[in-house]
Enzyme design. Structure first.
Site, PDB file in Angstrom:
ATOM      1  CE  LYS A  53      -1.826   1.956  -5.640  1.00  0.00           C
ATOM      2  NZ  LYS A  53      -1.308   2.196  -6.975  1.00  0.00           N
ATOM      3  CB  SER A 103       5.853   6.193  -0.189  1.00  0.00           C
ATOM      4  OG  SER A 103       5.112   7.328  -0.567  1.00  0.00           O
ATOM      5  CE1 TYR A 113       1.310   3.226   1.477  1.00  0.00           C
ATOM      6  CE2 TYR A 113       1.593   5.569   1.049  1.00  0.00           C
ATOM      7  CZ  TYR A 113       1.867   4.248   0.731  1.00  0.00           C
ATOM      8  OH  TYR A 113       2.708   3.959  -0.318  1.00  0.00           O
ATOM      9  CE  LYS A 173       4.494   1.339   1.424  1.00  0.00           C
ATOM     10  NZ  LYS A 173       4.978   0.101   0.838  1.00  0.00           N
ATOM     11  CG  PHE A 204       9.521  11.731  -5.148  1.00  0.00           C
ATOM     12  CD1 PHE A 204      10.501  10.884  -4.602  1.00  0.00           C
ATOM     13  CD2 PHE A 204       9.348  12.970  -4.562  1.00  0.00           C
ATOM     14  CE1 PHE A 204      11.288  11.276  -3.515  1.00  0.00           C
ATOM     15  CE2 PHE A 204      10.131  13.375  -3.481  1.00  0.00           C
ATOM     16  CZ  PHE A 204      11.098  12.537  -2.965  1.00  0.00           C
ATOM     17  NE  ARG A 243      -5.467  15.047  -2.093  1.00  0.00           N
ATOM     18  CZ  ARG A 243      -4.921  14.202  -2.975  1.00  0.00           C
ATOM     19  NH1 ARG A 243      -5.695  13.366  -3.664  1.00  0.00           N
ATOM     20  NH2 ARG A 243      -3.629  14.190  -3.191  1.00  0.00           N
TER      21      ARG A 243
HETATM   22  P1  NAD Z   1      -0.639  -1.822  -6.467  1.00  0.00           P
HETATM   23  O1  NAD Z   1      -1.770  -1.828  -5.525  1.00  0.00           O
HETATM   24  O2  NAD Z   1      -0.917  -1.699  -7.916  1.00  0.00           O
HETATM   25  O3  NAD Z   1       0.289  -3.108  -6.235  1.00  0.00           O
HETATM   26  C1  NAD Z   1       0.414  -3.725  -4.991  1.00  0.00           C
HETATM   27  C2  NAD Z   1       0.157  -5.208  -5.175  1.00  0.00           C
HETATM   28  O4  NAD Z   1       0.275  -5.844  -3.898  1.00  0.00           O
HETATM   29  C3  NAD Z   1      -1.216  -5.507  -5.725  1.00  0.00           C
HETATM   30  O5  NAD Z   1      -1.123  -6.344  -6.858  1.00  0.00           O
HETATM   31  C4  NAD Z   1      -1.929  -6.203  -4.578  1.00  0.00           C
HETATM   32  O6  NAD Z   1      -2.864  -7.167  -5.026  1.00  0.00           O
HETATM   33  C5  NAD Z   1      -0.776  -6.808  -3.825  1.00  0.00           C
HETATM   34  N1  NAD Z   1      -1.065  -7.061  -2.422  1.00  0.00           N
HETATM   35  C6  NAD Z   1      -1.684  -6.233  -1.539  1.00  0.00           C
HETATM   36  N2  NAD Z   1      -1.794  -6.835  -0.339  1.00  0.00           N
HETATM   37  C7  NAD Z   1      -1.212  -8.060  -0.462  1.00  0.00           C
HETATM   38  C8  NAD Z   1      -1.012  -9.141   0.422  1.00  0.00           C
HETATM   39  N3  NAD Z   1      -1.427  -9.104   1.702  1.00  0.00           N
HETATM   40  N4  NAD Z   1      -0.380 -10.246  -0.035  1.00  0.00           N
HETATM   41  C9  NAD Z   1       0.026 -10.310  -1.333  1.00  0.00           C
HETATM   42  N5  NAD Z   1      -0.135  -9.319  -2.215  1.00  0.00           N
HETATM   43  C10 NAD Z   1      -0.739  -8.192  -1.780  1.00  0.00           C
HETATM   44  O7  NAD Z   1       0.347  -0.643  -6.000  1.00  0.00           O
HETATM   45  P2  NAD Z   1       1.632  -0.045  -6.723  1.00  0.00           P
HETATM   46  O8  NAD Z   1       1.301   1.340  -7.146  1.00  0.00           O
HETATM   47  O9  NAD Z   1       2.179  -1.011  -7.694  1.00  0.00           O
HETATM   48  O10 NAD Z   1       2.588   0.082  -5.469  1.00  0.00           O
HETATM   49  C11 NAD Z   1       3.547  -0.908  -5.161  1.00  0.00           C
HETATM   50  C12 NAD Z   1       4.285  -0.506  -3.905  1.00  0.00           C
HETATM   51  O11 NAD Z   1       4.873   0.777  -4.092  1.00  0.00           O
HETATM   52  C13 NAD Z   1       3.387  -0.388  -2.681  1.00  0.00           C
HETATM   53  O12 NAD Z   1       4.088  -0.929  -1.581  1.00  0.00           O
HETATM   54  C14 NAD Z   1       3.200   1.102  -2.505  1.00  0.00           C
HETATM   55  O13 NAD Z   1       3.011   1.455  -1.159  1.00  0.00           O
HETATM   56  C15 NAD Z   1       4.516   1.643  -3.029  1.00  0.00           C
HETATM   57  N6  NAD Z   1       4.402   3.005  -3.569  1.00  0.00           N
HETATM   58  C16 NAD Z   1       3.493   3.289  -4.547  1.00  0.00           C
HETATM   59  C17 NAD Z   1       3.377   4.585  -5.031  1.00  0.00           C
HETATM   60  C18 NAD Z   1       2.338   4.945  -6.055  1.00  0.00           C
HETATM   61  O14 NAD Z   1       1.967   6.131  -6.139  1.00  0.00           O
HETATM   62  N7  NAD Z   1       1.856   4.016  -6.876  1.00  0.00           N
HETATM   63  C19 NAD Z   1       4.229   5.590  -4.537  1.00  0.00           C
HETATM   64  C20 NAD Z   1       5.158   5.257  -3.543  1.00  0.00           C
HETATM   65  C21 NAD Z   1       5.236   3.947  -3.071  1.00  0.00           C
HETATM   66  C1  WQD Z   2      -1.038  14.991  -6.902  1.00  0.00           C
HETATM   67  C2  WQD Z   2      -1.560  16.426  -6.941  1.00  0.00           C
HETATM   68  C3  WQD Z   2      -3.442  16.844  -5.496  1.00  0.00           C
HETATM   69  C4  WQD Z   2      -6.278  14.312  -7.583  1.00  0.00           C
HETATM   70  C5  WQD Z   2       0.153  10.285  -3.517  1.00  0.00           C
HETATM   71  C6  WQD Z   2       0.307   9.670  -2.163  1.00  0.00           C
HETATM   72  C7  WQD Z   2       1.754   9.369  -1.900  1.00  0.00           C
HETATM   73  C8  WQD Z   2       2.370   8.548  -3.021  1.00  0.00           C
HETATM   74  C9  WQD Z   2       2.153   9.199  -4.339  1.00  0.00           C
HETATM   75  C10 WQD Z   2       2.151   6.212  -2.468  1.00  0.00           C
HETATM   76  C11 WQD Z   2      -1.913  16.959  -5.555  1.00  0.00           C
HETATM   77  C12 WQD Z   2      -3.811  17.020  -6.949  1.00  0.00           C
HETATM   78  C13 WQD Z   2      -5.132  14.981  -7.211  1.00  0.00           C
HETATM   79  C14 WQD Z   2      -7.371  15.048  -8.089  1.00  0.00           C
HETATM   80  C15 WQD Z   2      -6.084  17.067  -7.835  1.00  0.00           C
HETATM   81  N1  WQD Z   2       1.781   7.238  -3.117  1.00  0.00           N
HETATM   82  N2  WQD Z   2      -5.046  16.331  -7.331  1.00  0.00           N
HETATM   83  N3  WQD Z   2      -7.221  16.410  -8.206  1.00  0.00           N
HETATM   84  O1  WQD Z   2      -0.937  13.227  -3.110  1.00  0.00           O
HETATM   85  O2  WQD Z   2       1.213  13.818  -4.344  1.00  0.00           O
HETATM   86  O3  WQD Z   2       0.838  11.521  -3.555  1.00  0.00           O
HETATM   87  O4  WQD Z   2       0.739   9.440  -4.517  1.00  0.00           O
HETATM   88  O5  WQD Z   2       3.061   6.131  -1.685  1.00  0.00           O
HETATM   89  O6  WQD Z   2       1.790   8.676  -0.713  1.00  0.00           O
HETATM   90  O7  WQD Z   2      -0.194  10.576  -1.195  1.00  0.00           O
HETATM   91  O8  WQD Z   2      -0.483  12.339  -5.457  1.00  0.00           O
HETATM   92  O9  WQD Z   2      -1.816  12.059  -7.488  1.00  0.00           O
HETATM   93  O10 WQD Z   2      -3.019  12.153  -5.250  1.00  0.00           O
HETATM   94  O11 WQD Z   2      -1.980  14.219  -6.155  1.00  0.00           O
HETATM   95  O12 WQD Z   2      -6.017  18.288  -7.959  1.00  0.00           O
HETATM   96  O13 WQD Z   2      -8.428  14.524  -8.400  1.00  0.00           O
HETATM   97  O14 WQD Z   2      -2.769  16.454  -7.692  1.00  0.00           O
HETATM   98  O15 WQD Z   2      -4.031  17.826  -4.710  1.00  0.00           O
HETATM   99  O16 WQD Z   2      -1.561  18.297  -5.518  1.00  0.00           O
HETATM  100  P1  WQD Z   2       0.121  12.841  -4.033  1.00  0.00           P
HETATM  101  P2  WQD Z   2      -1.901  12.607  -6.116  1.00  0.00           P
END
Ligand code: NAD
Ligand code: WQD
Length: 349
Positions: free
Chosen positions: A98, A138, A162, A166, A190, A304
């Site tokens: 991610k 995402s 990434y 997705k 989000f 950024r």
């Molecule tokens: P995370 O990294 O904490 O959890 C993902 C888990 O998947 C981990 O435990 C990792 O070990 C496991 N994993 C990775 N590759 C693997 C593989 N090949 N086989 C088996 N397991 C595997 O991330 P998260 O924040 O819990 O995110 C979970 C999902 O949600 C992800 O698909 C991510 O893209 C999506 N997502 C996350 C966010 C966010 O900001 N956290 C936002 C939007 C979407």
């Molecule tokens: C939030 C705000 C930064 C760090 C990300 C992924 C997105 C989704 C959610 C997985 C932004 C600012 C951040 C720092 C800062 N994940 N910032 N200083 O970029 O909205 O989304 O997480 O799917 O795909 O891109 O989240 O937490 O990185 O940033 O000022 O050290 O905080 O510029 O405005 P973002 P973030």
């Protein structure tokens, strides 16, 4: 199939849910809410970005364990064995990579795990009892949206490998489920933050956190000196970027609601999961300081690359289709994230 088991809520029979990425940040919180709602869980993970101790903490918090298999989701045969043994009725697919920046450096890895892994999973559940499939997508698929709030019809335009993996996984899931007796929900999260209110589980990023809240909390706990705010010259009320931060337990509850909603549909739908409220970087920094009890040291630096000025969700479809709405406030998010960070200053050790 497990025997139906009565529970203390409106879940009348305990189906088994296969949860990939079960020990990760969102997966672990969702396992707890699934167990609390009467489901049985078979979790899989390869611990690429999580720790085995999470399994103990889930059992501790939920009062019962999940079944678990350590495997890589690209190992279709291993997954197929798990499916044959546990006969899940539903899948929640969290496993994946991610980190936006890492996906630029290693796109092959991201396509392999996020797209190849998803195809492997779909292959492993073919001809199984699985009739419901929930995918972790995402808001990153929207890129820099022209208008907010962002609804499910907002044009998609991911700007990183990434995001493209997705979106491709979404399309692949939709095509493949359309040929099966299996409904689907493609959930576009989000910005998940916060932790279980106990502080026993939470987000444990490897290395320097990319995301705002984990970085701010590592400053608060003394692991980092100061937070860099990436730009204060955006066209927003205070000049810093605005995002839709959602408490991870609300998000976990959204998955329970998603499973229930899938009983009533045979389609594959996209649903945004956010709060519908935007908070600026400075709002978050100030709320985090309040929760911690001392201000978060910070300085403003340049923008950024790739950051959109304002992104927040239209939650109309989630409310209508899932009967779900996020309840927790920014203060709750910061309080619980701090509970986790302060009790586990170095994460899972
Ligand atoms: P995370 O990294 O904490 O959890 C993902 C888990 O998947 C981990 O435990 C990792 O070990 C496991 N994993 C990775 N590759 C693997 C593989 N090949 N086989 C088996 N397991 C595997 O991330 P998260 O924040 O819990 O995110 C979970 C999902 O949600 C992800 O698909 C991510 O893209 C999506 N997502 C996350 C966010 C966010 O900001 N956290 C936002 C939007 C979407
Ligand atoms: C939030 C705000 C930064 C760090 C990300 C992924 C997105 C989704 C959610 C997985 C932004 C600012 C951040 C720092 C800062 N994940 N910032 N200083 O970029 O909205 O989304 O997480 O799917 O795909 O891109 O989240 O937490 O990185 O940033 O000022 O050290 O905080 O510029 O405005 P973002 P973030």
């Amino acid at each position: 199939m497990n025997q139906p088991r009565s529970s203390g809520n409106d879940q009348t029979s305990a189906d088994t849910v296969l949860v990939t990425g079960a020990t990760g940040y969102i997966g672990s919180h969702t396992c707890i809410e699934l167990l609390a709602s009467g489901y049985d869980v078979i979790g899989v993970d390869n611990f690429d970005n999580s720790e085995a101790v999470v399994l103990d903490r889930i059992a501790e918090l939920a009062g019962r364990p999940i079944a678990f298999a350590e495997l890589d989701i690209r190992d279709t045969d291993a997954l197929r064995k798990v499916v044959a043994e546990h006969q899940p009725a539903a899948v929640i697919h969290f496993a994946g990579l991610k980190a936006v920046g890492e996906s630029v450096a290693y796109p092959d890895k991201y396509w392999s795990v996020n797209v190849g892994g998803t195809l492997s999973l779909l292959d492993a559940i073919a001809d199984s009892a699985v009739t419901k499939f929930v995918f972790s997508s995402s808001c990153t698929v929207y890129g820099d949206p022209a208008e907010v709030p962002v609804n499910e019809s907002t044009p998609v335009a991911p700007i990183s490998p990434y995001g493209r993996t997705k979106l491709t996984a979404e399309e692949m899931i939709r095509d493949i489920l359309s040929t099966r007796d299996c409904s689907g929900l493609l959930l576009r999260y989000f910005n998940p933050v916060g932790a279980h209110e106990s502080g026993r589980i939470g987000e444990d990023p490897v290395g320097v956190p990319n995301n705002l809240m984990p970085f701010a909390m590592q400053v608060a706990v003394g692991r980092r000196d100061s937070l860099s705010i990436f730009g204060d010259d955006y066209d927003t009320p205070d000049g810093t970027c605005v995002r839709d931060y959602i408490h991870v337990v609300d998000l976990a509850d959204g998955h329970v609601a998603a499973l229930k909603a899938l009983d009533a549909t045979d389609t594959c739908e996209i649903v945004n999961l956010g709060t519908g409220t935007g908070s600026s970087v400075l709002d978050v920094v100030n709320a985090a300081g309040e929760a911690v009890g001392t201000p978060i040291a910070h300085q403003v630096v340049g923008r950024r690359d790739g950051d959109a000025a304002i992104v927040f969700a239209d939650t109309t479809k989630a409310e209508a289709m899932l009967g779900w709405k996020a309840e927790r406030t920014m203060a709750d998010m910061c309080r619980d994230h701090w509970a986790w960070q302060s009790q586990n200053p170095n994460g899972y050790e």
